[in-house]
Design a protein around this motif. Structure first.
Motif, mmCIF file in Angstrom:
data_model
loop_
_atom_site.group_PDB
_atom_site.id
_atom_site.type_symbol
_atom_site.label_atom_id
_atom_site.label_comp_id
_atom_site.label_asym_id
_atom_site.label_seq_id
_atom_site.Cartn_x
_atom_site.Cartn_y
_atom_site.Cartn_z
ATOM 1 N N MET A 1 23.582 47.647 37.392
ATOM 2 C CA MET A 1 24.587 47.302 38.481
ATOM 3 C C MET A 1 24.054 46.311 39.440
ATOM 4 S SD MET A 1 26.788 50.003 40.608
ATOM 5 C CE MET A 1 28.007 49.712 41.623
ATOM 6 N N ALA A 2 24.968 45.324 39.580
ATOM 7 C CA ALA A 2 24.430 44.381 40.733
ATOM 8 C C ALA A 2 25.664 43.755 41.504
ATOM 9 C CB ALA A 2 23.330 43.471 40.126
ATOM 10 N N LEU A 3 25.218 42.849 42.482
ATOM 11 C CA LEU A 3 26.305 42.363 43.048
ATOM 12 C C LEU A 3 26.130 40.742 42.652
ATOM 13 C CD1 LEU A 3 26.250 44.091 46.669
ATOM 14 C CD2 LEU A 3 28.120 44.336 44.962
ATOM 15 N N ILE A 4 27.407 40.221 42.323
ATOM 16 C CA ILE A 4 27.525 38.835 42.287
ATOM 17 C C ILE A 4 28.334 38.151 43.152
ATOM 18 C CG2 ILE A 4 26.535 38.963 39.625
ATOM 19 C CD1 ILE A 4 29.775 38.732 38.924
ATOM 20 N N ASN A 5 28.280 36.991 43.176
ATOM 21 C CA ASN A 5 29.252 36.106 44.012
ATOM 22 C C ASN A 5 30.522 35.744 43.113
ATOM 23 O OD1 ASN A 5 27.644 36.227 46.421
ATOM 24 N ND2 ASN A 5 26.525 34.299 45.525
ATOM 25 N N CYS A 6 31.593 35.939 43.795
ATOM 26 C CA CYS A 6 32.775 35.575 43.073
ATOM 27 C C CYS A 6 32.845 34.109 42.945
ATOM 28 C CB CYS A 6 34.007 35.873 43.813
ATOM 29 S SG CYS A 6 35.427 35.449 43.210
ATOM 30 N N PRO A 7 32.934 33.560 41.643
ATOM 31 C CA PRO A 7 32.959 32.084 41.366
ATOM 32 C C PRO A 7 34.097 31.308 42.389
ATOM 33 C CG PRO A 7 33.840 33.262 39.684
ATOM 34 C CD PRO A 7 33.105 34.308 40.360
ATOM 35 N N VAL A 8 35.131 31.809 42.615
ATOM 36 C CA VAL A 8 36.294 31.407 43.170
ATOM 37 C C VAL A 8 36.077 31.355 44.848
ATOM 38 C CG1 VAL A 8 38.787 31.241 43.718
ATOM 39 C CG2 VAL A 8 37.884 31.747 41.475
ATOM 40 N N CYS A 9 35.933 32.356 45.276
ATOM 41 C CA CYS A 9 35.960 32.590 46.620
ATOM 42 C C CYS A 9 34.363 32.851 47.264
ATOM 43 C CB CYS A 9 36.592 34.050 47.187
ATOM 44 S SG CYS A 9 36.125 35.522 46.750
ATOM 45 N N GLY A 10 33.426 33.179 46.363
ATOM 46 C CA GLY A 10 32.194 33.057 46.789
ATOM 47 C C GLY A 10 31.655 34.338 47.442
ATOM 48 N N LYS A 11 32.467 35.203 47.592
ATOM 49 C CA LYS A 11 32.321 36.782 48.190
ATOM 50 C C LYS A 11 31.497 37.412 47.006
ATOM 51 C CE LYS A 11 35.591 36.655 52.034
ATOM 52 N NZ LYS A 11 36.918 37.091 52.496
ATOM 53 N N GLN A 12 30.701 38.393 47.593
ATOM 54 C CA GLN A 12 30.055 39.340 46.820
ATOM 55 C C GLN A 12 31.032 40.543 45.998
ATOM 56 O OE1 GLN A 12 26.664 40.891 48.716
ATOM 57 N NE2 GLN A 12 25.378 39.265 48.104
ATOM 58 N N SER B 1 31.047 43.295 42.393
ATOM 59 C CA SER B 1 29.976 44.045 41.411
ATOM 60 C C SER B 1 30.373 43.250 39.967
ATOM 61 C CB SER B 1 30.792 45.534 41.260
ATOM 62 O OG SER B 1 30.194 46.099 40.150
ATOM 63 N N ASP B 2 29.227 43.218 39.526
ATOM 64 C CA ASP B 2 29.370 42.496 38.276
ATOM 65 C C ASP B 2 30.107 43.203 37.017
ATOM 66 O OD1 ASP B 2 27.471 44.316 37.948
ATOM 67 O OD2 ASP B 2 25.666 42.984 36.857
ATOM 68 N N ARG B 3 30.161 44.353 37.147
ATOM 69 C CA ARG B 3 31.068 45.201 36.348
ATOM 70 C C ARG B 3 32.522 45.233 36.481
ATOM 71 N NH1 ARG B 3 27.805 51.111 36.532
ATOM 72 N NH2 ARG B 3 29.346 51.641 34.857
ATOM 73 N N GLY B 4 32.938 44.799 37.571
ATOM 74 C CA GLY B 4 34.430 44.569 37.524
ATOM 75 C C GLY B 4 34.949 43.445 36.986
ATOM 76 N N THR B 5 36.075 43.552 36.465
ATOM 77 C CA THR B 5 36.683 42.316 35.764
ATOM 78 C C THR B 5 37.572 41.462 36.848
ATOM 79 O OG1 THR B 5 38.806 43.875 35.783
ATOM 80 C CG2 THR B 5 37.293 43.939 33.824
ATOM 81 N N ASP B 6 37.895 41.956 38.158
ATOM 82 C CA ASP B 6 38.630 41.070 39.134
ATOM 83 C C ASP B 6 37.611 41.149 40.440
ATOM 84 O OD1 ASP B 6 40.639 40.446 36.954
ATOM 85 O OD2 ASP B 6 41.749 42.152 37.798
ATOM 86 N N CYS B 7 38.046 40.074 41.068
ATOM 87 C CA CYS B 7 37.374 39.850 42.467
ATOM 88 C C CYS B 7 38.351 40.869 43.397
ATOM 89 C CB CYS B 7 37.342 38.566 42.845
ATOM 90 S SG CYS B 7 36.709 38.448 44.566
ATOM 91 N N ILE B 8 37.581 41.672 44.203
ATOM 92 C CA ILE B 8 38.363 42.646 44.897
ATOM 93 C C ILE B 8 38.978 41.876 46.068
ATOM 94 C CG2 ILE B 8 37.433 44.754 44.311
ATOM 95 C CD1 ILE B 8 35.615 44.475 47.033
ATOM 96 N N HIS B 9 38.274 40.375 46.351
ATOM 97 C CA HIS B 9 38.854 39.574 47.822
ATOM 98 C C HIS B 9 40.113 38.634 47.228
ATOM 99 C CE1 HIS B 9 35.147 41.434 49.527
ATOM 100 N NE2 HIS B 9 34.428 41.051 48.440
ATOM 101 N N CYS B 10 39.771 37.901 46.172
ATOM 102 C CA CYS B 10 40.636 36.945 46.042
ATOM 103 C C CYS B 10 41.490 37.067 44.716
ATOM 104 C CB CYS B 10 40.200 35.514 45.841
ATOM 105 S SG CYS B 10 38.938 35.441 44.286
ATOM 106 N N GLY B 11 41.289 38.343 43.789
ATOM 107 C CA GLY B 11 41.702 38.576 42.842
ATOM 108 C C GLY B 11 41.576 37.813 41.419
ATOM 109 N N SER B 12 40.634 36.596 41.522
ATOM 110 C CA SER B 12 40.561 36.225 40.510
ATOM 111 C C SER B 12 39.797 36.788 39.337
ATOM 112 C CB SER B 12 39.778 34.824 40.914
ATOM 113 O OG SER B 12 38.508 35.248 41.342
ATOM 114 N N SER B 13 40.097 36.524 38.184
ATOM 115 C CA SER B 13 39.231 36.965 37.052
ATOM 116 C C SER B 13 37.748 36.706 37.220
ATOM 117 C CB SER B 13 39.971 36.678 35.647
ATOM 118 O OG SER B 13 39.290 37.410 34.730
#
Lengths: 40, 177
Positions: free
Chosen positions: B1-12, B14-26
């Motif tokens: 379990m680690a934190l990654i940057n969302c490819p769309v909004c750049g915010k951190q 979780s790498d286990r999630g399917t969607d970004c919690i900030h912008c909602g992108s997959s």
């Protein structure tokens, strides 16, 4: 001797004329056939 | 379990999630960067959602100036070099040469009907020529024989000796020994 030469001359003239006519007719017949085949 | 940057909004996120919690992108969908505006888009998109630039276009470099341009471009925008002319010639495999055959000087067995007709016509023309020559020869000989006969008759009656001798020499006929 004179008579035989005379006789040969008399005979050979119609023979040669006959051959002339025969060959001319043959040539004409063939040329007509050729023209017909070319025209078709 | 680690934190990654969302490819769309750049915010951190979780790498286990399917969607970004900030912008909602997959986070599963692969992203591609727009070459014009730099916006990150889903790779399956054909065009950029912001600037409308085509995303899946392959770029090639001009062989003259090195300028990058779309693969379907006709000319280089920078130097005007036509792309079609610059395409390298494809090297094909050398085909094995057919074994040497002598030139055919005879009529082939599989000649067509037209060839046969042409040959037939030529043969007929030759025949016509032959008959005409023969008839001309017959005419010449017949005329000579006729003249010979006439001269004999005339010599016996009217013509002087000299003229008859000329005809004798001409036609090769000995009238008097």
């Amino acid at each position: 001797m004179g008579f035989s030469l005379f006789f040969i001359s008399i005979v050979k003239i119609p023979v040669l004329i006959g051959l002339f006519v025969l060959f001319r007719k043959k040539a004409k017949k063939l040329s007509d056939e050729l023209e017909q085949s070319t025209g078709e | 379990m680690a934190l990654i940057n969302c490819p769309v909004c750049g915010k951190q996120v979780s790498d286990r999630g399917t969607d970004c919690i900030h912008c909602g992108s997959s986070l599963i969908v692969k992203f591609a960067e727009c070459p014009e505006c730099g916006n990150r888009q889903a790779e399956e998109n054909e065009r950029c959602e912001i600037c409308g630039c085509p995303l899946n276009v392959k770029y090639v470099s001009c062989p003259e100036c090195g300028n990058e341009m779309p693969e379907d471009a006709i000319r280089c925008e920078n130097c005007g070099c036509p792309i079609e002319e610059c395409v390298p010639i494809q090297v094909t495999e050398a085909t094995p040469q057919a074994p040497w055959q002598p030139e055919m000087t005879y009529m082939p067995a599989e000649a067509t009907a037209d060839d046969a007709t042409v040959i037939d016509k030529q043969a007929v023309r030759k025949k016509i020529k032959k008959y005409r020559i023969l008839s001309d020869i017959c005419l010449c000989l017949g005329s000579a024989a006729l003249m010979d006969l006439v001269m004999r008759l005339l010599y016996n009656s009217y013509l002087p000796f000299g003229i008859v001798r000329i005809f004798e020499l001409l036609f090769g006929v000995i009238i008097y020994n």
